[in-house]
Design an enzyme around this catalytic site. Sequence first.
Site, short mmCIF file in Angstrom:
data_model
loop_
_atom_site.label_atom_id
_atom_site.label_comp_id
_atom_site.label_asym_id
_atom_site.label_seq_id
_atom_site.Cartn_x
_atom_site.Cartn_y
_atom_site.Cartn_z
N LYS A 83 0.85 -1.20 0.00
CA LYS A 83 0.00 0.00 0.00
C LYS A 83 0.89 1.25 0.00
O LYS A 83 1.77 1.40 0.85
CB LYS A 83 -0.82 0.00 1.29
CG LYS A 83 -2.31 0.01 1.09
CD LYS A 83 -2.97 -0.19 2.44
CE LYS A 83 -4.34 0.36 2.47
NZ LYS A 83 -4.92 0.24 3.80
C1 E4P Z 1 -8.22 1.23 3.81
O1 E4P Z 1 -7.51 0.39 3.35
C2 E4P Z 1 -8.09 1.81 5.15
O2 E4P Z 1 -7.38 0.90 5.96
C3 E4P Z 1 -9.40 2.03 5.84
O3 E4P Z 1 -10.50 1.58 5.07
C4 E4P Z 1 -9.58 3.35 6.48
O4 E4P Z 1 -10.81 3.36 7.15
P1 E4P Z 1 -11.18 4.41 8.29
O5 E4P Z 1 -11.52 5.70 7.62
O6 E4P Z 1 -12.36 3.82 8.97
O7 E4P Z 1 -9.97 4.52 9.19
#
Ligand code: E4P
Length: 215
Positions: A83
């Site tokens: 990522k």
């Molecule tokens: C995506 O890969 C992120 O880890 C995640 O969906 C972020 O979500 P949040 O806004 O609930 O922290």
Amino acid sequence: MKFFLDTGSIDEIRKANELGILDGVTTNPSLLAKEKKPYMEILREITTMVKGPISAEVTATDTAGMIREGREFAKIADNIVVKVPIIKAGVPAIKQLSSEGIEVNVTLCFSPLQALIAAKAGARFISPFIGRLDDVSTEGMKLIEDIVTIYTNYGLKTKVLVASVRHPMHVVEAALIGADICTMPFSVFDKLLNHPLTDVGLKNFLADWEKVTRK
Ligand code: E4P
């Protein structure tokens, strides 16, 4: 549409796996920081539990550092995806890692242009954060529609991975738009099947079955 769990918790993955329909896992630094075990150990364990992909996020903010961390993550297992945040330094890192055959999930996407640039750089996945947009009174799901339209217009193969999901209706709306994947916290995953009419209906069927003539 594929279902991913957005978590660093082995316990939650184990519970979600019981349904037999979990396709992948996304993690991020905040999620891994909640766990008690070393993060590399957690990632390694997750790669053995779910077919994947399993996303592991770089924390370097310079291109060389992102590439270095990405290569390290990729060594964990074949089903790891790296990522990378959609910042200027991230774009050449996406390009380099992708050219080495390391799949990249581009994260922290909040605009259609960020998604277009990620795809042009060779990203395998784009993660638009819809819940965080909703939080600032901007319709997150409109971003998903825009990205799906742009990718369709140009035949771009990058998969749309709907992230920052907060409730089951986000999952329904993402599926109606035709997004490829939804990643969600366990609290949402656990609610996907719920319907009070199913529960009442089953209760009534079983009560009536007690009265059925058996001979
Ligand atoms: C995506 O890969 C992120 O880890 C995640 O969906 C972020 O979500 P949040 O806004 O609930 O922290």
